[in-house]
Design a protein around this motif. Structure first.
Motif, PDB file in Angstrom:
ATOM      1  N   ARG A  46       0.817  -1.200   0.000  1.00  0.00           N
ATOM      2  CA  ARG A  46       0.000   0.000   0.000  1.00  0.00           C
ATOM      3  C   ARG A  46       0.858   1.261   0.000  1.00  0.00           C
ATOM      4  O   ARG A  46       1.950   1.278   0.539  1.00  0.00           O
ATOM      5  CB  ARG A  46      -0.942   0.007   1.206  1.00  0.00           C
ATOM      6  N   CYS A  47       0.285   2.278  -0.612  1.00  0.00           N
ATOM      7  CA  CYS A  47       0.979   3.545  -0.741  1.00  0.00           C
ATOM      8  C   CYS A  47       1.097   4.221   0.625  1.00  0.00           C
ATOM      9  O   CYS A  47       0.147   4.268   1.388  1.00  0.00           O
ATOM     10  CB  CYS A  47       0.196   4.433  -1.694  1.00  0.00           C
ATOM     11  N   ALA A  48       2.269   4.749   0.920  1.00  0.00           N
ATOM     12  CA  ALA A  48       2.488   5.417   2.196  1.00  0.00           C
ATOM     13  C   ALA A  48       1.723   6.728   2.271  1.00  0.00           C
ATOM     14  O   ALA A  48       1.371   7.198   3.342  1.00  0.00           O
ATOM     15  CB  ALA A  48       3.977   5.672   2.398  1.00  0.00           C
ATOM     16  N   SER A  49       1.464   7.287   1.122  1.00  0.00           N
ATOM     17  CA  SER A  49       0.794   8.586   1.104  1.00  0.00           C
ATOM     18  C   SER A  49      -0.720   8.471   1.111  1.00  0.00           C
ATOM     19  O   SER A  49      -1.404   9.123   1.883  1.00  0.00           O
ATOM     20  CB  SER A  49       1.253   9.365  -0.131  1.00  0.00           C
ATOM     21  N   SER A  50      -1.250   7.601   0.240  1.00  0.00           N
ATOM     22  CA  SER A  50      -2.700   7.520   0.106  1.00  0.00           C
ATOM     23  C   SER A  50      -3.266   6.256   0.743  1.00  0.00           C
ATOM     24  O   SER A  50      -4.462   6.113   0.823  1.00  0.00           O
ATOM     25  CB  SER A  50      -3.071   7.576  -1.377  1.00  0.00           C
ATOM     26  N   SER A  51      -2.374   5.342   1.154  1.00  0.00           N
ATOM     27  CA  SER A  51      -2.722   4.026   1.703  1.00  0.00           C
ATOM     28  C   SER A  51      -3.594   3.216   0.752  1.00  0.00           C
ATOM     29  O   SER A  51      -4.304   2.309   1.148  1.00  0.00           O
ATOM     30  CB  SER A  51      -3.361   4.131   3.090  1.00  0.00           C
ATOM     31  N   HIS A  60      -2.095   7.379 -12.009  1.00  0.00           N
ATOM     32  CA  HIS A  60      -0.699   7.257 -11.627  1.00  0.00           C
ATOM     33  C   HIS A  60      -0.424   8.130 -10.420  1.00  0.00           C
ATOM     34  O   HIS A  60      -0.771   9.313 -10.405  1.00  0.00           O
ATOM     35  CB  HIS A  60       0.188   7.674 -12.812  1.00  0.00           C
ATOM     36  N   CYS A  61       0.194   7.535  -9.398  1.00  0.00           N
ATOM     37  CA  CYS A  61       0.454   8.265  -8.162  1.00  0.00           C
ATOM     38  C   CYS A  61       1.789   8.995  -8.257  1.00  0.00           C
ATOM     39  O   CYS A  61       2.800   8.409  -8.613  1.00  0.00           O
ATOM     40  CB  CYS A  61       0.470   7.287  -6.993  1.00  0.00           C
ATOM     41  N   GLN A  62       1.752  10.261  -7.919  1.00  0.00           N
ATOM     42  CA  GLN A  62       2.979  11.046  -8.008  1.00  0.00           C
ATOM     43  C   GLN A  62       3.864  10.839  -6.772  1.00  0.00           C
ATOM     44  O   GLN A  62       5.023  11.235  -6.776  1.00  0.00           O
ATOM     45  CB  GLN A  62       2.630  12.521  -8.158  1.00  0.00           C
ATOM     46  N   TYR A  63       3.324  10.215  -5.726  1.00  0.00           N
ATOM     47  CA  TYR A  63       4.097  10.053  -4.498  1.00  0.00           C
ATOM     48  C   TYR A  63       4.920   8.774  -4.502  1.00  0.00           C
ATOM     49  O   TYR A  63       6.082   8.771  -4.147  1.00  0.00           O
ATOM     50  CB  TYR A  63       3.161  10.067  -3.291  1.00  0.00           C
ATOM     51  N   CYS A  64       4.281   7.667  -4.892  1.00  0.00           N
ATOM     52  CA  CYS A  64       4.996   6.395  -4.844  1.00  0.00           C
ATOM     53  C   CYS A  64       5.372   5.912  -6.241  1.00  0.00           C
ATOM     54  O   CYS A  64       6.110   4.947  -6.380  1.00  0.00           O
ATOM     55  CB  CYS A  64       4.166   5.339  -4.127  1.00  0.00           C
ATOM     56  N   GLY A  65       4.861   6.575  -7.275  1.00  0.00           N
ATOM     57  CA  GLY A  65       5.250   6.219  -8.634  1.00  0.00           C
ATOM     58  C   GLY A  65       4.575   4.972  -9.163  1.00  0.00           C
ATOM     59  O   GLY A  65       4.896   4.501 -10.248  1.00  0.00           O
ATOM     60  N   TRP A  67       0.628   2.696  -9.519  1.00  0.00           N
ATOM     61  CA  TRP A  67      -0.724   2.992  -9.996  1.00  0.00           C
ATOM     62  C   TRP A  67      -1.744   2.671  -8.921  1.00  0.00           C
ATOM     63  O   TRP A  67      -1.615   1.688  -8.199  1.00  0.00           O
ATOM     64  CB  TRP A  67      -1.007   2.200 -11.270  1.00  0.00           C
ATOM     65  N   HIS A  68      -2.748   3.491  -8.817  1.00  0.00           N
ATOM     66  CA  HIS A  68      -3.813   3.273  -7.847  1.00  0.00           C
ATOM     67  C   HIS A  68      -5.165   3.289  -8.548  1.00  0.00           C
ATOM     68  O   HIS A  68      -5.277   3.718  -9.685  1.00  0.00           O
ATOM     69  CB  HIS A  68      -3.826   4.379  -6.790  1.00  0.00           C
ATOM     70  N   LEU A  69      -6.168   2.875  -7.773  1.00  0.00           N
ATOM     71  CA  LEU A  69      -7.538   2.952  -8.267  1.00  0.00           C
ATOM     72  C   LEU A  69      -8.294   4.003  -7.473  1.00  0.00           C
ATOM     73  O   LEU A  69      -8.072   4.174  -6.279  1.00  0.00           O
ATOM     74  CB  LEU A  69      -8.237   1.595  -8.090  1.00  0.00           C
TER      75      LEU A  69
HETATM   76 ZN    ZN Z   1       0.863   6.166  -4.199  1.00  0.00          ZN
END
Ligand code: ZN
Length: 82
Positions: free
Chosen positions: A8-13, A42-47, A49-51
């Motif tokens: 999971r993304c640290a920024s958006s979880s 595309h997530c700019q924080y973790c690079g 892809w998210h939904l």
């Molecule tokens: Zn992310």
């Protein structure tokens, strides 16, 4: 059955997908299984892809409830002076 625990993304979880196709597949599955339409971004924080359940860049085009009030146009109506 092995339970898949996604990163999971640290920024958006949100769940991280390595590429766009993997994310799109997951989005398709969620639509088929739950009827939940998801969009890939595309997530700019973790690079990765998210939904998201919000269609990116569509909020302007989406109909907003309560704002659909339309002026009734009375065609050809002209108050006549007599
Ligand atoms: Zn992310």
């Amino acid at each position: 059955m092995h339970y898949f625990v996604p990163k999971r993304c640290a920024s958006s979880s949100k769940i991280m997908y390595h590429d766009r196709e993997a994310a799109q597949r997951a989005a398709d599955e969620s639509f088929v299984e739950r009827g939940a339409e998801l969009w890939v971004y595309h997530c700019q924080y973790c690079g990765s892809w998210h939904l998201t359940s919000h269609q990116p860049g569509s909020y302007m085009a989406a109909p907003i409830k309560g704002q659909a009030k339309r002026h009734s146009r009375k065609r050809g109506y002209k108050p006549r002076h007599q």
